[in-house]
Motif scaffolding. Structure first.
Motif, mmCIF file in Angstrom:
data_model
loop_
_atom_site.group_PDB
_atom_site.id
_atom_site.type_symbol
_atom_site.label_atom_id
_atom_site.label_comp_id
_atom_site.label_asym_id
_atom_site.label_seq_id
_atom_site.Cartn_x
_atom_site.Cartn_y
_atom_site.Cartn_z
ATOM 1 N N SER A 16 0.844 -1.192 0.000
ATOM 2 C CA SER A 16 0.000 0.000 0.000
ATOM 3 C C SER A 16 0.880 1.244 0.000
ATOM 4 C CB SER A 16 -0.894 0.013 1.248
ATOM 5 O OG SER A 16 -0.107 0.191 2.422
ATOM 6 N N TYR A 41 -6.664 3.430 10.589
ATOM 7 C CA TYR A 41 -7.674 3.600 9.548
ATOM 8 C C TYR A 41 -7.470 2.588 8.428
ATOM 9 C CZ TYR A 41 -9.693 5.653 5.305
ATOM 10 O OH TYR A 41 -10.355 5.850 4.124
ATOM 11 N N GLU A 42 -6.226 2.375 8.057
ATOM 12 C CA GLU A 42 -5.891 1.441 6.982
ATOM 13 C C GLU A 42 -4.797 0.507 7.491
ATOM 14 O OE1 GLU A 42 -3.201 2.199 3.358
ATOM 15 O OE2 GLU A 42 -5.204 2.703 2.614
#
Length: 296
Positions: free
Chosen positions: A35, A201-202
């Motif tokens: 990511s 959050y991620e």
């Protein structure tokens, strides 16, 4: 231009060339399953470790105000800059992001005019920046002058440019008080620290087998050792000696580097619009670097 200043300009050009091709490495890593936030974490952790090896000393920070500047530099120059830019790419046109982020030198000039005593906004700097920005527009849109607006993505792109401008001002303020290696390492530390809450959050993928792939290792090392450790260190030295405004003018050249890398690697055609854009960028930066009166 003295020999010393010429060296700083050469180093700035070298750094821009490196940063101009980092997008390719980032795309390869994303294609392999990492990511954008994960890439940033890995590259900054490795870069911080390398800087620690080269500069293991821990100078005492003179005052809390300086520590706050280091924290802010890490937040704006690392976490906010990379997260806003990468997130913007995911929700708006890449061309929009490329154009808006390139306003960083102009934003730097405006902020420096009010915050740095020795870097007033000059008429030639403003006009040169506008001309160079026009050149970036021609390269980015390449004859297709239909600008598709995306309020959220475009706003994030603007915040990315603004965060880099703020980072540059902060580095200039602190650059003469501490060794550049220590400053760069401190900035990376706070970049990592302020990035960690993002993973609430991620969540960070924990498939570490990805990190063992040769292609991933090579590109992570390139982003960490060259694009981060070395180039951030060099960039901070240049800001210290040339100033935030003059240094950030080199950001306009990133689009030219990307243009020629795409031609060499991706076999993309260089159009007349792109060549005209390159000429405008060169002309604009030349004008911005001239010595004339400041805007009154």
């Amino acid at each position: 231009m003295g020999k010393k200043n010429m060296l700083f300009h050469i180093l700035a050009a070298f750094t821009i060339i490196i940063w101009g091709i980092t997008l390719i490495s980032t795309k390869i890593l994303i294609f392999n399953g990492l990511s954008p936030a994960g890439i940033m974490l890995y590259r900054f952790v490795i870069a911080y470790a390398v800087l620690w090896i080269f500069y293991p000393r821990l100078p005492k920070v003179k005052k809390w105000k300086d520590e706050a500047i280091f924290f802010a530099a890490g937040l704006f120059g690392g976490t906010i800059y990379f997260l806003t830019e990468n997130t913007a790419v995911g929700i708006t046109n890449t061309s929009n992001v490329a154009l808006i982020v390139t306003t960083a030198p102009l934003l730097t000039a405006f902020i420096a005019n009010f915050t740095l005593k020795n870097e007033p906004l000059k008429r030639h700097t403003f006009l040169g920046s506008i001309i160079a920005l026009g050149g970036v527009f021609l390269i980015v849109f390449n004859g297709n002058f239909i600008l598709q607006l995306n309020p959220a993505g475009d706003l994030l792109s603007f915040f990315s440019a603004l965060s880099w401008a703020i980072y540059s001002i902060l580095i200039k303020k602190i650059s003469h008080q501490y060794p550049v290696l220590f400053t760069t390492r401190r900035v990376f530390f706070y970049s990592i620290l302020t990035l960690l809450p993002w993973f609430c959050y991620e969540p960070l993928p924990l498939d570490f087998s990805i990190l063992l792939q040769k292609e991933v290792i090579f590109n992570l090392l390139f982003l960490s050792l060259i694009a981060s450790s070395l180039c951030f260190y060099i960039w901070n030295i240049i800001i210290k000696n040339l100033g935030a405004v003059h240094t950030n003018n080199y950001i306009y050249f990133i689009s030219i580097v990307t243009l020629f890398v795409s031609w060499l690697v991706l076999d993309e055609k260089i159009t007349a619009y792109a060549l005209l854009g390159a000429v405008l960028i060169l002309s604009g930066v030349y004008l911005a670097e001239r010595k004339t009166n400041k805007i009154k």
